[in-house]
Design an enzyme around this catalytic site. Structure first.
Site, PDB file in Angstrom:
ATOM      1  CB  THR A  93      -0.947  -0.008   1.211  1.00  0.00           C
ATOM      2  OG1 THR A  93      -1.857  -1.101   1.087  1.00  0.00           O
ATOM      3  CG2 THR A  93      -1.745   1.288   1.293  1.00  0.00           C
ATOM      4  CD  GLN A 103      -2.814 -11.525  -4.595  1.00  0.00           C
ATOM      5  OE1 GLN A 103      -2.573 -12.725  -4.552  1.00  0.00           O
ATOM      6  NE2 GLN A 103      -3.274 -10.858  -3.542  1.00  0.00           N
ATOM      7  CB  SER A 140       3.092  -7.298  -0.456  1.00  0.00           C
ATOM      8  OG  SER A 140       2.792  -7.515   0.905  1.00  0.00           O
ATOM      9  CG  HIS A 149       1.260 -10.078   3.758  1.00  0.00           C
ATOM     10  ND1 HIS A 149      -0.043 -10.540   3.737  1.00  0.00           N
ATOM     11  CD2 HIS A 149       1.219  -8.805   3.321  1.00  0.00           C
ATOM     12  CE1 HIS A 149      -0.835  -9.584   3.303  1.00  0.00           C
ATOM     13  NE2 HIS A 149      -0.099  -8.521   3.048  1.00  0.00           N
ATOM     14  CB  THR A 185      14.376   3.000  11.530  1.00  0.00           C
ATOM     15  OG1 THR A 185      14.848   4.296  11.909  1.00  0.00           O
ATOM     16  CG2 THR A 185      15.365   1.941  11.983  1.00  0.00           C
ATOM     17  CB  CYS A 190      -8.261  -4.512   1.229  1.00  0.00           C
ATOM     18  SG  CYS A 190      -6.576  -5.139   1.298  1.00  0.00           S
TER      19      CYS A 190
END
Length: 382
Positions: free
Chosen positions: A69, A170, A187, A189, A225, A326
């Site tokens: 995102t 995806q 992403s 995950h 960080t 989502c």
């Protein structure tokens, strides 16, 4: 619990977990510090960066982010002034972001898709004209699994002088990402890595305005960080996607065939409506989206009159979904399914079954048998 919601998130790979532990327990130094412990953490981050980059186009750089995102927001908001063109079936991380820009006066064009979920390239050419700054499109759709013609869209975008942003969340590690892209969001995950980390790949020479102001620690100027543990976990997961690519694809292909047979939902020829009229008692299932241009770890199906909420309540030990996580709880039917031309009732009678590396054939067969049986019971009761 039988877990069949791989599009929402994937199980953390044991190898990624083990790789993260030392950096959670002992290697806690700030990777942006100049002392020895910081330099060791920095070195681990750079190894992870190379592992993630291995599945992305060459001639670019990877900037770690908090997730896809953030990466998509950065790409869209940082690309500079000009028209933005996207597709009606994009993730809300894209659609909501461009809607926010539209409220500020930015010109936005949302190109429709066909009933197969694929964009018509002639319509795309008409929308992507000079003055377009950015074209954003998803490689593999998170709800219906169709694979968009990203290479062709990138060619059209570049001819108009626009940047091509590919949402590869995806598809990363599963479907080749066209080299012509200028920006790619991924992403961790969704590839058996940890939550809380993603990345934006930027082609060499592409410059974005910062989304976050601060230290500018990451390539491209992203501030914040980094967590060495999350970076290492992402890197290990990305490396496994490369190492296990053939085995994963073969396993998912077997699961797809088994599931489609059990559902009696056989794809028709390319370009035709998917889901031939069934001949057995397990009838009524239709596949949403094209049957050939798709990732096989995603089955989005509908059954006329199906009460999905009741189905999920009856099968609480099976994790499947009614659409994107989502949008869960929004009360809205899937914008992706409605973009295919499905009615509100058809969209609300659809479910998504997602599987992958750690799904066993026996548990998928059991889950589908129970889903079909519960759906049949609803029809009989009606």
């Amino acid at each position: 619990m039988i877990y069949l919601d791989y599009q929402a998130t994937t199980p953390l790979a044991p190898e990624a977990f083990e790789a993260m532990v030392p950096w959670l327990r002992d290697g806690f130094a700030n990777p942006h510090s100049a002392h020895a412990a910081g330099r060791r953490a920095k070195a681990a981050v750079e190894v992870a960066r190379e592992q993630v980059a291995a599945s992305l186009p060459r001639a670019g750089r990877v900037s770690f982010t908090s997730g896809a995102t953030e990466a998509l927001n950065w790409a869209i908001k940082g690309a500079g002034p000009g028209r933005i063109v996207t597709l009606a079936t994009e993730h809300v991380a894209v659609l909501d972001t461009i809607e926010a820009l539209a409220r500020q006066g930015r010109e936005i064009v949302v190109v429709p898709v066909g009933d197969d979920g694929l964009v018509d390239l002639d319509m795309a050419r008409a929308a992507i004209r000079p003055g377009t700054a950015l074209v954003a499109a998803m490689l593999v759709n998170n709800e219906i699994g169709v694979i968009q013609p990203i290479a062709e869209l990138a060619e059209i975008a570049q001819a108009a002088g626009a940047l091509m942003l590919c949402d590869a969340v995806q598809g990363f590690g599963r479907v080749a990402i066209p080299a012509a892209c200028d920006l790619v969001a991924v992403s961790a995950h969704k590839v058996h890595g940890p939550k809380g980390i993603g990345a934006l790949w930027m082609r060499d020479g592409v410059k974005l305005e910062p989304l976050l102001d601060g230290g500018g620690q990451e390539p491209g100027g992203r501030s914040g960080t980094l967590s060495p543990a999350l970076c290492v976990g992402f890197g290990e997961a990305a490396g496994l996607m490369v190492a296990l690519s053939d085995a994963d694809a073969a396993h998912i292909g077997r699961l797809w065939k088994s599931a489609m047979t059990a559902l009696d939902c056989v794809p028709a020829k390319a370009g035709m409506q998917i889901g031939s009229p069934p001949s057995r008692t397990r009838d009524g299932w239709r596949l949403n989206g094209d049957g050939s241009q798709r990732y096989h770890g995603n089955i989005n199906i509908r059954h006329e009159g199906l009460d999905v909420a009741r189905l999920m309540s009856d099968l609480r030990d099976i994790a499947f979904s009614a659409g994107s996580a989502c949008a869960s709880g929004s009360g809205r039917s899937s914008h992706v399914l409605r973009a295919l031309g499905l009615s509100e009732a058809q969209a609300r009678s659809s479910i998504r079954i997602g599987f992958g590396r750690y799904t066993m054939e026996a548990e998928l067969a059991e889950a589908i048998d129970r889903i079909v049986t519960a759906a049949d019971a609803q029809r009989i009761a009606a």
